[in-house]
Design a protein around this motif. Structure first.
Motif, PDB file in Angstrom:
ATOM      1  N   ALA A  97       4.967   6.067  -1.261  1.00 52.84           N
ATOM      2  CA  ALA A  97       4.924   4.925  -0.343  1.00 52.84           C
ATOM      3  C   ALA A  97       3.488   4.625   0.074  1.00 52.84           C
ATOM      4  O   ALA A  97       3.061   3.457   0.114  1.00 52.84           O
ATOM      5  N   ASP A  98       2.734   5.666   0.400  1.00 56.15           N
ATOM      6  CA  ASP A  98       1.326   5.475   0.778  1.00 56.15           C
ATOM      7  C   ASP A  98       0.524   4.887  -0.375  1.00 56.15           C
ATOM      8  O   ASP A  98      -0.293   3.975  -0.186  1.00 56.15           O
ATOM      9  N   ALA A  99       0.761   5.406  -1.588  1.00 54.19           N
ATOM     10  CA  ALA A  99       0.011   4.933  -2.746  1.00 54.19           C
ATOM     11  C   ALA A  99       0.352   3.478  -3.076  1.00 54.19           C
ATOM     12  O   ALA A  99      -0.532   2.676  -3.408  1.00 54.19           O
ATOM     13  N   LEU A 100       1.617   3.138  -2.988  1.00 55.45           N
ATOM     14  CA  LEU A 100       2.022   1.753  -3.237  1.00 55.45           C
ATOM     15  C   LEU A 100       1.446   0.814  -2.193  1.00 55.45           C
ATOM     16  O   LEU A 100       0.992  -0.300  -2.501  1.00 55.45           O
ATOM     17  N   ALA A 101       1.458   1.237  -0.924  1.00 55.96           N
ATOM     18  CA  ALA A 101       0.900   0.407   0.147  1.00 55.96           C
ATOM     19  C   ALA A 101      -0.610   0.231  -0.038  1.00 55.96           C
ATOM     20  O   ALA A 101      -1.148  -0.877   0.166  1.00 55.96           O
ATOM     21  N   ASP A 102      -1.295   1.304  -0.425  1.00 57.40           N
ATOM     22  CA  ASP A 102      -2.736   1.194  -0.662  1.00 57.40           C
ATOM     23  C   ASP A 102      -3.015   0.220  -1.796  1.00 57.40           C
ATOM     24  O   ASP A 102      -3.947  -0.599  -1.726  1.00 57.40           O
ATOM     25  N   HIS A 103      -2.224   0.293  -2.846  1.00 58.46           N
ATOM     26  CA  HIS A 103      -2.387  -0.607  -3.987  1.00 58.46           C
ATOM     27  C   HIS A 103      -2.194  -2.057  -3.548  1.00 58.46           C
ATOM     28  O   HIS A 103      -2.941  -2.959  -3.960  1.00 58.46           O
ATOM     29  N   TRP A 104      -1.220  -2.291  -2.700  1.00 62.28           N
ATOM     30  CA  TRP A 104      -0.949  -3.622  -2.164  1.00 62.28           C
ATOM     31  C   TRP A 104      -2.118  -4.118  -1.309  1.00 62.28           C
ATOM     32  O   TRP A 104      -2.627  -5.228  -1.490  1.00 62.28           O
ATOM     33  N   ASN A 105      -2.542  -3.279  -0.372  1.00 62.45           N
ATOM     34  CA  ASN A 105      -3.565  -3.692   0.593  1.00 62.45           C
ATOM     35  C   ASN A 105      -4.938  -3.858  -0.062  1.00 62.45           C
ATOM     36  O   ASN A 105      -5.699  -4.774   0.310  1.00 62.45           O
ATOM     37  N   GLN A 106      -5.274  -3.006  -1.005  1.00 61.54           N
ATOM     38  CA  GLN A 106      -6.581  -3.078  -1.661  1.00 61.54           C
ATOM     39  C   GLN A 106      -6.748  -4.353  -2.469  1.00 61.54           C
ATOM     40  O   GLN A 106      -7.882  -4.778  -2.730  1.00 61.54           O
ATOM     41  N   ARG A 107      -5.651  -4.958  -2.848  1.00 61.77           N
ATOM     42  CA  ARG A 107      -5.712  -6.214  -3.589  1.00 61.77           C
ATOM     43  C   ARG A 107      -5.693  -7.421  -2.659  1.00 61.77           C
ATOM     44  O   ARG A 107      -5.652  -8.561  -3.117  1.00 61.77           O
ATOM     45  N   GLY A 108      -5.699  -7.167  -1.353  1.00 59.93           N
ATOM     46  CA  GLY A 108      -5.744  -8.253  -0.389  1.00 59.93           C
ATOM     47  C   GLY A 108      -4.453  -9.030  -0.268  1.00 59.93           C
ATOM     48  O   GLY A 108      -4.453 -10.202   0.136  1.00 59.93           O
ATOM     49  N   MET A 109      -3.329  -8.372  -0.597  1.00 58.83           N
ATOM     50  CA  MET A 109      -2.043  -9.041  -0.478  1.00 58.83           C
ATOM     51  C   MET A 109      -1.716  -9.257   0.991  1.00 58.83           C
ATOM     52  O   MET A 109      -2.102  -8.471   1.858  1.00 58.83           O
ATOM     53  N   PRO A 111       1.358 -10.371   3.962  1.00 54.71           N
ATOM     54  CA  PRO A 111       0.671  -9.582   4.991  1.00 54.71           C
ATOM     55  C   PRO A 111       0.440  -8.143   4.516  1.00 54.71           C
ATOM     56  O   PRO A 111       1.146  -7.643   3.645  1.00 54.71           O
ATOM     57  N   LEU A 112      -0.572  -7.494   5.116  1.00 61.04           N
ATOM     58  CA  LEU A 112      -0.842  -6.101   4.809  1.00 61.04           C
ATOM     59  C   LEU A 112       0.352  -5.247   5.232  1.00 61.04           C
ATOM     60  O   LEU A 112       1.138  -5.641   6.094  1.00 61.04           O
ATOM     61  N   VAL A 113       0.476  -4.090   4.614  1.00 57.82           N
ATOM     62  CA  VAL A 113       1.656  -3.266   4.858  1.00 57.82           C
ATOM     63  C   VAL A 113       1.235  -1.856   5.246  1.00 57.82           C
ATOM     64  O   VAL A 113       0.252  -1.323   4.725  1.00 57.82           O
ATOM     65  N   ALA A 241       8.191 -11.685   1.885  1.00 60.31           N
ATOM     66  CA  ALA A 241       7.791 -12.748   0.972  1.00 60.31           C
ATOM     67  C   ALA A 241       7.806 -14.091   1.679  1.00 60.31           C
ATOM     68  O   ALA A 241       6.913 -14.927   1.502  1.00 60.31           O
ATOM     69  N   ALA A 242       8.822 -14.311   2.519  1.00 68.77           N
ATOM     70  CA  ALA A 242       8.903 -15.564   3.276  1.00 68.77           C
ATOM     71  C   ALA A 242       7.774 -15.670   4.289  1.00 68.77           C
ATOM     72  O   ALA A 242       7.195 -16.751   4.484  1.00 68.77           O
TER      73      ALA A 242
END
Length: 244
Positions: A97-109, A111-113, A241-242
């Motif tokens: 979960a931490d790794a997936l969230a980091d991957h999401w946030n590092q790409r500037g997605m 809202p951040l998670v 997503a919404a």
């Protein structure tokens, strides 16, 4: 007569088929879900499933001890032995979960998670039902019903896990695969666990054939609850997503 092959498995067939036919599971691994929503689903699943995985070792061990107490020594001993294999698996989910969230946030997605915040959030109704199913089964006159729960949930890993992995590869690429250690490991190890669970169930039904309907009901309920949990994770991903 083998009550597993001729009774239990046929009675569970329609419920097991929901892993392919239920709108929730079909949506998760289907062609129409977006990469963004699927990625958020994976974060929700890994972060929330911690609460459903951390107690597993204790649930199986306690069920085994209670099964011994009602006179099924061999079944209870198998459960106690199996419990040791489930220790610490929630730590894999936390890491993923931490790794997936980091991957999401590092790409500037947006809202951040925050995966830890998701884990710390109140349990959903499906999560609570899953906990209650285990606790109620252990406290009942048939604590050996834990065999049905383990059989169906580990079989779920074998049948649905590869579809999750294939979908992740298709939508998100190999970079995400190293962040799905829990799913990948359970796809592999639960093949053996499922085969063992089927043998234990067959022996259990030799000892207590009159419990077939109750064991079927327990296995069915475990699968239905887990699919409900998948739906709650999918709903949460749609909400994010919404919001974006």
């Amino acid at each position: 007569m083998n009550l597993y092959d001729e009774g239990y498995a046929p009675d569970l067939h329609s419920t097991r088929a929901l892993l392919e036919t239920h709108p929730t599971t079909a949506r998760i691994v289907g062609p129409d879900i977006s990469p963004r929503q699927f990625e958020r689903f994976l974060i929700e699943f890994c972060a929330r499933a911690v609460h459903m995985t951390e107690p597993v070792e204790g649930w199986i061990r306690r069920a085994g001890e209670a099964t011994r107490a009602v006179g099924l020594e061999d079944i209870g001993t198998q459960l106690v032995k199996h419990a040791k294999h489930e220790a610490g698996h929630h730590l894999m989910l936390i890491k993923d979960a931490d790794a997936l969230a980091d991957h999401w946030n590092q790409r500037g997605m947006s809202p951040l998670v925050d995966a830890r915040a998701i884990t710390a959030a109140p349990m959903t109704s499906g999560m609570r039902a899953y906990v209650d199913l285990h606790e109620d089964t252990i406290a009942s006159e048939m604590p050996f019903g834990q065999v049905a729960i383990e059989l169906e949930i580990e079989n779920l890993s074998v049948r649905f896990g590869p579809k999750l992995i294939d979908q992740a590869q298709r939508l998100l690429g190999s970079e995400v695969m190293s962040r799905l250690s829990f799913v990948e490991e359970h796809v592999e190890v639960d093949v053996g666990h499922t085969a063992l669970n089927e043998k234990i169930m067959a022996r259990l039904l030799e000892h207590r054939p009159e419990m077939l309907p109750a064991l079927v009901a327990t296995g069915r309920r475990a699968l239905e609850i887990y699919i409900q949990f998948f739906g709650e994770c999918l709903d949460a991903s749609e909400e994010h997503a919404a919001a974006a």
